[in-house]
Structures are given as structure tokens and as C-alpha cells.
Design a protein around this motif. Structure first.
Motif, PDB file in Angstrom:
ATOM      1  N   LEU A 335      51.427  37.946  45.624  1.00  0.00           N
ATOM      2  CA  LEU A 335      50.555  38.969  44.924  1.00  0.00           C
ATOM      3  C   LEU A 335      50.868  39.560  43.473  1.00  0.00           C
ATOM      4  O   LEU A 335      49.676  39.933  42.680  1.00  0.00           O
ATOM      5  N   CYS A 336      51.928  39.371  43.206  1.00  0.00           N
ATOM      6  CA  CYS A 336      52.356  39.858  41.837  1.00  0.00           C
ATOM      7  C   CYS A 336      51.610  39.012  40.825  1.00  0.00           C
ATOM      8  O   CYS A 336      50.838  39.310  39.896  1.00  0.00           O
ATOM      9  N   GLN A 337      51.533  37.558  41.200  1.00  0.00           N
ATOM     10  CA  GLN A 337      50.993  36.384  40.334  1.00  0.00           C
ATOM     11  C   GLN A 337      49.475  36.541  40.217  1.00  0.00           C
ATOM     12  O   GLN A 337      48.827  36.239  39.341  1.00  0.00           O
ATOM     13  N   PHE A 338      48.955  36.739  41.235  1.00  0.00           N
ATOM     14  CA  PHE A 338      47.194  37.008  41.478  1.00  0.00           C
ATOM     15  C   PHE A 338      46.891  38.113  41.339  1.00  0.00           C
ATOM     16  O   PHE A 338      45.646  38.507  41.320  1.00  0.00           O
ATOM     17  N   SER A 339      47.755  38.927  40.770  1.00  0.00           N
ATOM     18  CA  SER A 339      47.243  40.309  40.176  1.00  0.00           C
ATOM     19  C   SER A 339      46.675  39.814  38.741  1.00  0.00           C
ATOM     20  O   SER A 339      46.037  40.748  38.085  1.00  0.00           O
ATOM     21  N   VAL A 400      46.468  49.551  38.305  1.00  0.00           N
ATOM     22  CA  VAL A 400      46.460  48.353  37.705  1.00  0.00           C
ATOM     23  C   VAL A 400      44.860  48.090  38.150  1.00  0.00           C
ATOM     24  O   VAL A 400      44.208  47.160  37.563  1.00  0.00           O
ATOM     25  N   LEU A 401      44.573  48.357  39.143  1.00  0.00           N
ATOM     26  CA  LEU A 401      43.102  48.081  39.832  1.00  0.00           C
ATOM     27  C   LEU A 401      42.154  48.754  38.850  1.00  0.00           C
ATOM     28  O   LEU A 401      41.166  48.002  38.430  1.00  0.00           O
ATOM     29  N   VAL A 402      42.241  49.825  38.200  1.00  0.00           N
ATOM     30  CA  VAL A 402      41.352  50.445  37.007  1.00  0.00           C
ATOM     31  C   VAL A 402      41.346  49.302  35.898  1.00  0.00           C
ATOM     32  O   VAL A 402      40.149  49.400  35.332  1.00  0.00           O
ATOM     33  N   PHE A 497      43.074  41.130  44.881  1.00  0.00           N
ATOM     34  CA  PHE A 497      44.288  41.000  45.276  1.00  0.00           C
ATOM     35  C   PHE A 497      45.365  42.158  45.023  1.00  0.00           C
ATOM     36  O   PHE A 497      46.357  42.326  45.843  1.00  0.00           O
ATOM     37  N   VAL A 498      45.149  42.844  44.014  1.00  0.00           N
ATOM     38  CA  VAL A 498      45.643  44.106  43.786  1.00  0.00           C
ATOM     39  C   VAL A 498      45.476  45.160  44.891  1.00  0.00           C
ATOM     40  O   VAL A 498      46.546  45.768  45.541  1.00  0.00           O
TER      41      VAL A 498
END
Length: 559
Positions: A335-339, A400-402, A497-498
Motif C-alpha cells: 500500500l505504501c508503494q502503490f500510493s 495524501v489523497l487530497v 490505493f490510498v
């Protein structure tokens, strides 16, 4: 509404429950959770003192043995722990440097080496592929040779890879250099966070492993500075790629002067050396330190006894406690990488160029984003052990999403100057929240969630998936951007993903703040449904706190 104002919760100290399982059954699974809890509850200070005296006498016989190189670190305590953390974190600095310098170098190297688009993608994306190999060999090297020697070997890979990159005359040379460098990075990433985690007290563990992530960000920032320094020099990309040799040499020299971790030494039956290192790094001045050493020793002995005549690595599949940690660590790493972090890091200058900056200005402008990431990783070092891992993750991921949304929409701007402004705004927003919200977690959690006897295998698994995700998101980035469009990949793919990461943490992320490595065994011995129910109870309590404006109960900072 501010992105940080979302329902999050502190860990309510509910005792783990083992649904459908007895303590004896758990013991048969070799989880160690009940064993550690019972041992801590029945510790006899007199017994501990006698055992430590015996080990002291044994360690005194080792005078002169392999500890000469760091006798100037005598004194132990906070200063020695910080020295270990800082020097081991240089590995993170090198990781960040190698991510950042390729961003600037790839603007100029293709012309000198006559690289086509496919070859550029391979040069950029195949370093993480080397990291997969490094993480694979990291397991046996960490187990057989120790954390310290594994880091030293990683430095040798850095040296060979750095020379090949800087002196590359064709595509084959620069690609080989990137892959060899990646092997060093993968090996170092399996060793450095564990080295820090196994050497420091529980109060500083999260902060010091977060320092590793901070050094990655610092290395990234310095990489763009180096790129800016050499951007007008003939053969600029060679100097950019070769600059990491300086820092790998510093790490190599530092590791020659530092000790192996006491937990690894204890696991190898070298009790006197383990005691000696602990006395140098931690000391035995407090009852807490004496008891933690004693518990660590007893736990390691039990784990070694139970792991005889079997393939320990298979415990990641067949033992619930280890399987739970493996699933959790793998998902967090992915999940960290695909952010989207590595796509932005590796292609920062390229993306800046695409939105309208010249090549030179793209290199300069990249420092804005990397500087933001560096600045906002600092709070994680302070808050990781004072507020908690879970609280920071759930609080900051909406930001992060924003950032993903702003970056994606910037490519739809009709005016080039507006596009540049919105893109930089999005990068700053993304890095602000990612730095403390997601940045340190793969390393912090990966280094602490596995039992001692299988930590090498577990950290190798985390690193392996980290580099797999890194490879996929960097090597395929150009093709994915063409297929999905820039808004699609940043908003739909990375943003998706985030969002998944936020909901996954809400139900499945336990709080490991202020827990010894042995206490975490008990936490991960819980069944997954029990853990999800426990976390959901906390969410409901947190929502109630938010509705009644009890904000100090939600975001509580401990000293």
C-alpha cells in the motif's frame, strides 16, 4: 473540513483474546505471546541479578575480543543509541540519493548514451528489480552473517554499482550499474531498520526507525541539490550518479566501528558478547533495562528450542502469529508503494518538464517537493512514539489523497502557468501528509512486528514486497500514464490505493507504540477477527469523542 480532522483513535488497552484457542494451543503454535506475558509477571529481581552477574563474568573474559574498534563509544545509554541510529540511517540517505539523482540524470543521460524510451524506463525501473534480488539474499545473509556484516556487504554493492553508473559508456553498463546498486539497496533495507530496532529501547524504537525514513527524504532532497550543482557541468549526469559513492564509503567505515545487535548475538549463543554489547549500547542502570534483557534472553532461548529440526521460514505460513505479521507487513509495504511515492520521486524532474518547466528549471523546481517531504518527515520522528503509529496513519492519509487529486487535476489546466502552479501545490500537499502519514511505516512496522527468531525472514519479506511495488510503479509508470492518462493514474489508481490503505488500517492495524518486541508477540497472537473487532470498538469510541469535542482524547501526545 481539514483533511486531518477524520475519525481516528488511540489504542484502548484491551487485553488480547484468543477466540477458540487455549493458551496451550497457542504455545503449540510457538507464538510466544502468553509465555512472554507470564514471564514478565513472574520476574524475580534476585534471579535477574544473579543471571546478569554470571553473564558479566562471562563477558569480562572477552576483553579485547572484536570490540576494540568501538571502545571509544563506552558509556552506553542515550548517546550510544543515537550514534547507532544515526550511522545505520545513512543507509536510508543513500536510498534517497539514488532515487533522486536518477530523476535529474535521466533528463541528460539518454542523449549521451543514445537511449530510447524503453531503455530509459529500464534504467529508471530496474534498480528496484535489483532491490528484489537484494532482499532475497538479505534473508540468509542477515541470519548467517548478522545485521552488521550484511550492511557492510551492501556497501560493497553500492561501490561497484556507483562506479559502473558514473563511468557508463553504453546502455548495458548503466543498466548493470543500476541493478547492482539495487541489490545493495535491497540488502541494506533488510538489515538497517532491524539493526536499529534490535539495538534501541522501546521508547525510541519508532522514532529511530523513523529516522531511517527521514534520512531517505534527506537523501532525496540532497540528490536534487547535487543535480542542481552539476546541471551546467559537462557530463553532469555522471557526477550526479557517482555522488552516492561518498556516502556509501562513510557508511562502510561507520559500520566497521559499530557492534552487532545483542538480540542476534543471543540467538547465535554468544551470550557474553550480547551482554557486552547491551552494556555498551543500553546499559543496565535501570530495572527496566535489566528485565528487558532477561526477557529477551529467555524468549530467544525458547524460540531456538522450538525451531530445532524444522524450516523456520515456513512459520510465516503455518504459525498464526507469524502468518498474521507476514500478511500485515506485506499489505502495508504494498500500500505504501502503490500510493505513488516512487513514481513521483523517480520522475519528479520529468513530470516538472512535462507541465512546462525547462530541463534545467525542472531540476531546480524538484527541490521544492523534496524539501517539503524532508520537512514533514520530522514530525514522524517526534510523534511516532508519543502519539502512536495508528493515529498518525489514520489522521494524515486523507491529506495524501487530497494531494493525489490536486496533482491529477493539474494536468487538466488550460493555461500552462496555472498547470505549473497547481502541480506544485499538489506535490507540496502530497509530500506534507505522506512524509509523516505513510513514509516510515513499512520500515518501522516491518522491523518490530516479527518474533526475534524469524525477524530476518520477515524483514526480507517486507523489503521484497517494497521493491516489487517500487519496480511495478516506476518501470510501468510511463505506459500506465499513457493508458490511464495522468489524472487517471494519480486520482484513480494511486488515490484508490490510498483510500484502501486508510480503511485497511482502520480495521487491521494494531498499535505497537511503547511495546517491547516481545510484547508485540502477544498483540499479533490475536486472531484477525478479534483484532478487527477490537479496532472497530476503538473507532466507535473515537467517533463519540469527536462528536462531543473531546479532541484531546483523540489526539493525545505522551511524553
Amino acid at each position: 473540513m481539514s483533511p486531518i480532522a477524520v475519525p481516528i483513535e488511540r489504542d484502548r488497552d484491551i487485553e488480547p483474546r484468543y477466540e477458540g484457542e487455549t493458551a496451550d494451543a497457542l504455545s503449540d503454535e510457538k507464538t510466544g505471546g502468553d509465555y512472554v506475558s507470564n514471564l514478565e509477571a513472574t520476574l524475580d529481581e534476585e534471579e535477574v541479578s544473579k543471571e546478569l552477574q554470571r553473564l558479566k563474568e562471562e563477558s569480562d573474559k572477552l576483553s579485547g575480543f572484536s570490540f576494540r574498534t568501538h571502545t571509544f563509544f563506552k558509556g552506553g545509554g542515550r548517546h550510544m543509541t543515537l550514534i547507532l541510529g544515526i550511522f545505520a540511517s545513512i543507509g536510508g540517505f543513500i536510498f534517497g540519493m539514488d532515487q533522486g539523482v536518477i530523476s535529474g540524470a535521466i533528463l541528460f543521460a539518454p542523449k549521451d548514451l543514445s537511449l530510447d524510451t524503453g531503455q530509459v524506463s529500464m534504467v529508471t525501473g530496474f534498480m528496484p528489480l535489483g532491490g528484489v534480488l537484494g532482499a532475497t539474499i538479505g534473508y540468509p545473509l542477515n541470519e548467517w552473517l548478522g545485521r552488521k556484516l550484511s550492511i557492510i556487504i551492501a556497501c560493497l554493492f553500492y561501490t561497484v554499482g556507483g562506479i559502473l553508473q558514473a563511468d557508463a559508456q553504453n546502455f548495458a553498463m548503466i543498466l548493470s550499474g543500476r541493478i547492482i546498486l539495487g541489490v545493495g539497496l535491497g540488502l541494506e533495507c533488510t538489515a538497517c531498520p532491524v539493526y536499529i530496532s534490535e539495538s534501541c529501547t522501546k521508547r525510541w524504537r519508532g522514532g529511530l526507525v523513523s529516522l531511517y525514513q527521514f534520512m531517505i527524504c534527506f537523501g532525496l532532497f540532497c540528490a536534487y541539490i547535487v543535480a542542481a550543482i552539476f546541471v551546467h557541468v559537462s557530463g553532469n549526469w555522471r557526477y550526479m550518479l557517482g555522488s552516492t559513492l561518498v556516502f556509501s564509503s562513510i557508511l562502510l567505515i561507520a559500520m566497521l566501528t559499530l557492534p552487532e545487535t545483542p538480540r542476534w548475538l543471543m540467538r547465535k549463543g554468544r551470550e557474553g558478547q550480547s551482554y557486552k554489547v547491551w552494556s555498551i549500547v543500553r546499559g543496565f542502570d535501570t530495572e527496566e533495562e535489566r528485565q528487558e534483557f532477561f526477557v529477551m534472553r529467555k524468549t530467544v532461548e525458547r524460540e531456538l528450542e522450538e525451531s530445532k529440526n524444522r524450516y523456520v521460514i515456513m512459520d510465516l505460513v503455518r504459525v498464526h502469529r507469524c502468518r498474521h505479521a507476514a500478511i500485515f507487513g506485506t499489505i502495508i509495504a504494498i500500500l505504501c508503494q502503490f500510493s505513488g511515492i516512487n513514481s513521483i520521486n523517480y520522475y519528479m524532474a520529468t513530470l516538472m518538464h512535462e507541465v512546462g518547466f525547462s530541463r534545467v528549471h525542472a531540476v531546480y523546481s524538484s527541490m521544492i517537493g523534496s524539501g517539503t517531504l524532508l520537512l514533514f518527515t520530522i514530525p514522524a520522528i517526534y510523534l511516532m512514539d508519543r502519539m502512536g503509529r495508528r493515529v498518525l496513519w489514520l489522521s494524515l492519509l486523507p491529506g495524501v489523497l487530497v494531494g493525489c487529486f490536486i496533482i491529477g487535476f493539474s494536468f487538466r489546466a488550460s493555461n500552462i502557468h496555472v498547470e505549473e502552479g497547481i502541480y506544485i501545490w499538489g506535490i507540496i500537499t502530497y509530500y506534507m501528509f505522506w512524509g509523516s502519514g505513510m513514509g516510515p511505516y513499512a520500515w518501522v512496522l516491518g522491523s518490530e512486528i516479527y518474533p526475534t527468531y524469524i525477524r530476518s525472514e520477515g524483514m526480507a519479506l517486507v523489503t521484497w514486497w517494497t521493491y516489487i511495488g517500487n519496480f511495478i510503479t516506476t518501470y510501468c509508470f510511463s505506459k500506465m500514464k499513457r493508458a490511464m492518462t495522468a489524472p487517471g493514474i494519480f486520482i484513480g489508481f494511486y488515490g484508490g490505493f490510498v483510500t484502501i490503505a486508510w480503511f485497511y488500517a482502520m480495521f487491521m492495524m494494531p498499535e505497537t507504540k511503547d511495546k517491547t518486541l516481545e510484547e508485540i508477540d502477544a498483540l499479533f497472537s490475536m486472531s484477525m477477527p478479534d483484532l478487527a473487532k477490537h479496532n472497530w470498538d476503538n473507532v466507535k469510541k473515537t467517533v463519540d469523542d469527536l462528536l462531543h469535542f473531546r479532541l484531546r482524547e483523540v489526539w493525545k501526545v505522551y511524553k
